[in-house]
Design a protein around this motif. Structure first.
Motif, mmCIF file in Angstrom:
data_model
loop_
_atom_site.group_PDB
_atom_site.id
_atom_site.type_symbol
_atom_site.label_atom_id
_atom_site.label_comp_id
_atom_site.label_asym_id
_atom_site.label_seq_id
_atom_site.Cartn_x
_atom_site.Cartn_y
_atom_site.Cartn_z
ATOM 1 N N SER A 1 1.530 6.322 -7.077
ATOM 2 C CA SER A 1 0.390 7.127 -7.522
ATOM 3 C C SER A 1 0.676 8.622 -7.356
ATOM 4 O O SER A 1 0.271 9.435 -8.188
ATOM 5 C CB SER A 1 -0.871 6.773 -6.735
ATOM 6 O OG SER A 1 -1.131 5.412 -6.881
ATOM 7 N N PHE A 2 1.385 8.975 -6.266
ATOM 8 C CA PHE A 2 1.719 10.388 -6.060
ATOM 9 C C PHE A 2 2.665 10.893 -7.142
ATOM 10 O O PHE A 2 2.490 11.989 -7.659
ATOM 11 C CB PHE A 2 2.352 10.602 -4.666
ATOM 12 C CG PHE A 2 1.345 11.104 -3.678
ATOM 13 C CD1 PHE A 2 1.047 12.456 -3.604
ATOM 14 C CD2 PHE A 2 0.673 10.237 -2.846
ATOM 15 C CE1 PHE A 2 0.095 12.921 -2.717
ATOM 16 C CE2 PHE A 2 -0.282 10.687 -1.957
ATOM 17 C CZ PHE A 2 -0.570 12.036 -1.886
ATOM 18 N N LEU B 1 -5.102 7.088 -6.764
ATOM 19 C CA LEU B 1 -4.809 7.816 -5.518
ATOM 20 C C LEU B 1 -5.864 7.516 -4.450
ATOM 21 O O LEU B 1 -5.525 7.258 -3.284
ATOM 22 C CB LEU B 1 -4.816 9.325 -5.801
ATOM 23 C CG LEU B 1 -3.475 9.989 -6.052
ATOM 24 C CD1 LEU B 1 -3.688 11.446 -6.394
ATOM 25 C CD2 LEU B 1 -2.549 9.863 -4.846
ATOM 26 N N LEU C 1 -4.655 2.987 2.789
ATOM 27 C CA LEU C 1 -3.819 3.524 3.880
ATOM 28 C C LEU C 1 -4.675 3.909 5.079
ATOM 29 O O LEU C 1 -4.306 3.679 6.225
ATOM 30 C CB LEU C 1 -3.076 4.769 3.392
ATOM 31 C CG LEU C 1 -1.661 4.596 2.849
ATOM 32 C CD1 LEU C 1 -1.032 5.962 2.616
ATOM 33 C CD2 LEU C 1 -0.778 3.784 3.788
ATOM 34 N N THR D 1 0.833 -1.209 0.000
ATOM 35 C CA THR D 1 0.000 0.000 0.000
ATOM 36 C C THR D 1 0.863 1.253 0.000
ATOM 37 O O THR D 1 0.632 2.186 -0.762
ATOM 38 C CB THR D 1 -0.938 0.010 1.227
ATOM 39 O OG1 THR D 1 -1.679 -1.188 1.217
ATOM 40 C CG2 THR D 1 -1.893 1.174 1.213
ATOM 41 N N LEU E 1 -1.746 13.458 3.621
ATOM 42 C CA LEU E 1 -1.482 13.016 2.241
ATOM 43 C C LEU E 1 -2.652 13.354 1.318
ATOM 44 O O LEU E 1 -2.462 13.770 0.176
ATOM 45 C CB LEU E 1 -1.210 11.507 2.201
ATOM 46 C CG LEU E 1 0.138 11.069 2.770
ATOM 47 C CD1 LEU E 1 0.268 9.560 2.741
ATOM 48 C CD2 LEU E 1 1.280 11.696 1.988
ATOM 49 N N ASP F 1 -5.389 3.975 -3.110
ATOM 50 C CA ASP F 1 -4.239 3.824 -2.210
ATOM 51 C C ASP F 1 -4.462 4.551 -0.886
ATOM 52 O O ASP F 1 -4.141 4.014 0.178
ATOM 53 C CB ASP F 1 -2.965 4.346 -2.894
ATOM 54 C CG ASP F 1 -2.598 3.483 -4.086
ATOM 55 O OD1 ASP F 1 -2.965 2.292 -4.085
ATOM 56 O OD2 ASP F 1 -1.958 3.979 -5.027
ATOM 57 N N LEU F 2 -5.032 5.769 -0.964
ATOM 58 C CA LEU F 2 -5.267 6.501 0.290
ATOM 59 C C LEU F 2 -6.357 5.809 1.112
ATOM 60 O O LEU F 2 -6.309 5.807 2.345
ATOM 61 C CB LEU F 2 -5.637 7.959 0.002
ATOM 62 C CG LEU F 2 -4.471 8.814 -0.530
ATOM 63 C CD1 LEU F 2 -4.937 10.228 -0.858
ATOM 64 C CD2 LEU F 2 -3.324 8.874 0.477
ATOM 65 N N VAL G 1 -2.431 10.243 7.046
ATOM 66 C CA VAL G 1 -3.194 9.942 5.817
ATOM 67 C C VAL G 1 -3.996 11.175 5.383
ATOM 68 O O VAL G 1 -4.070 11.498 4.188
ATOM 69 C CB VAL G 1 -4.117 8.709 6.011
ATOM 70 C CG1 VAL G 1 -4.893 8.411 4.748
ATOM 71 C CG2 VAL G 1 -3.308 7.489 6.412
ATOM 72 N N SER H 1 2.627 1.567 -3.408
ATOM 73 C CA SER H 1 1.674 1.933 -4.460
ATOM 74 C C SER H 1 1.259 3.404 -4.309
ATOM 75 O O SER H 1 1.064 4.118 -5.298
ATOM 76 C CB SER H 1 0.458 1.005 -4.357
ATOM 77 O OG SER H 1 -0.447 1.287 -5.343
ATOM 78 N N THR H 2 1.140 3.879 -3.059
ATOM 79 C CA THR H 2 0.794 5.293 -2.832
ATOM 80 C C THR H 2 1.905 6.199 -3.367
ATOM 81 O O THR H 2 1.634 7.214 -4.019
ATOM 82 C CB THR H 2 0.598 5.573 -1.318
ATOM 83 O OG1 THR H 2 -0.284 4.616 -0.792
ATOM 84 C CG2 THR H 2 0.051 6.959 -1.064
#
Ligand code: BG6
Length: 290
Positions: free
Chosen positions: A80-81, A271, A278, A73, A226, A274-275, A223, A76-77
């Motif tokens: 994606s960012f 995004l 998270l 996770t 983010l 993934d968020l 989180v 992958s975040t």
């Protein structure tokens, strides 16, 4: 200063044009492995990892499930960012843009076939498939290696280790070839994807105790931060007159058939996915208690 920027952008364009030949080579020479390239790009994509393969790993132990899910996770975040902040072009978009651009006199002498699977909607760098697949394979391999280390003497031999390294490298290279064959990625995007995955994984392993001991309040705030960061990137881009949906527009522009486009591969979807994952981990924190 301007001439410096010009030289750098020329060199960048030349590198991408040369890399297009690698994609062409892959399409011409590797068509015998088409089912394998399709399998890797379709079945081993990050969404399927989250929905199928990681939960299945829970059969072996809860420890591996938690470890895999949290590392995957976070990585992958990160991917994606990067795609959200700086979406780099993809081979098919770059090639088509070169042909459509009247200013470019020397058109690349490359022909690339567009597949249904080539219609990605996010930027190319770093390759999400290579990054997440490398991390997945490395975590699983180290888990099994440690598990069998004490059980069998043969397992400790340099020969066994060598075979394991070769298998890991072979699988990762197959994933690169799959992305090159489908012309969704340039070679440097695949290599950087795997490299960043390995670096991020080693940072995660080095700080795993700290991360798993964070209290819920702290993790949830991180989180939320983010989420705010992703939102501010959107408004900053608007302010700077940069199109935040550039990659989606490129996909609509160059995909041969709009129905091939899948909303679940868009940058905002990735995004949010993934968020969301998270946030699930943050709400379950501190994770060492699980
Ligand atoms: O960067 P790649 O390998 O072309 O992948 C593009 C997208 O592919 C999708 O399958 C993933 O769910 C996304 O997370 C990813 O961004």
């Amino acid at each position: 200063m301007e001439s410096m920027v010009h030289i750098i952008s020329e060199a960048y364009h030349k590198t991408l044009t040369r890399e297009l030949f690698i994609n062409e080579w892959a399409q011409e020479r590797l068509s015998f492995g088409k089912p394998l390239w399709h399998f890797l790009s379709v079945q081993m994509e990050p969404n399927n990892m989250f929905n199928i393969f990681i939960p299945l790993c829970g059969i072996f132990s809860q420890e591996i499930l938690l470890h895999l899910f949290s590392a995957f996770t976070l990585i992958s975040t990160l991917n994606s960012f990067e795609k959200w902040i700086f979406p780099e072009t993809r081979p098919l978009w770059f090639l088509r843009e070169q042909f459509a651009n009247k200013v470019v006199v020397e058109k690349p002498a490359v022909a690339l076939e567009s597949h249904q699977l080539s219609c990605e909607m996010s930027g190319g760098l770093p390759c999400a498939h290579s990054m997440t697949f490398t991390v997945f394979v490395l975590i699983l391999a180290s888990f099994f290696f440690v598990r069998y280390w004490d059980r069998s003497v043969a397992w400790r031999s340099p020969f066994c280790r060598c075979i394991m390294y070769l298998l890991i490298i072979g699988m990762v290279v197959c994933m690169w070839l799959s992305r090159l064959y489908l012309a969704t990625e340039f070679l440097h995007q695949c290599i950087l994807g795997s490299y960043l995955g390995i670096r991020a994984l080693s940072t995660f392993e080095g700080n795993v105790k700290y991360l798993f001991s964070r209290p819920r309040r702290y993790a949830v705030s991180a989180v939320c931060f983010l989420g705010g960061l992703a939102l501010s990137v959107y408004y900053v881009k608007l302010e700077l007159n940069i199109d935040p949906h550039w990659s989606v527009r490129e996909a609509f522009k160059w995909c041969p058939e709009p129905t091939y486009l899948r909303h679940e591969v868009g940058p905002i979807f990735a995004l949010v996915r993934d968020l969301g994952n998270l946030m699930g981990l943050a709400l379950a924190s501190p994770l060492y208690k699980l």
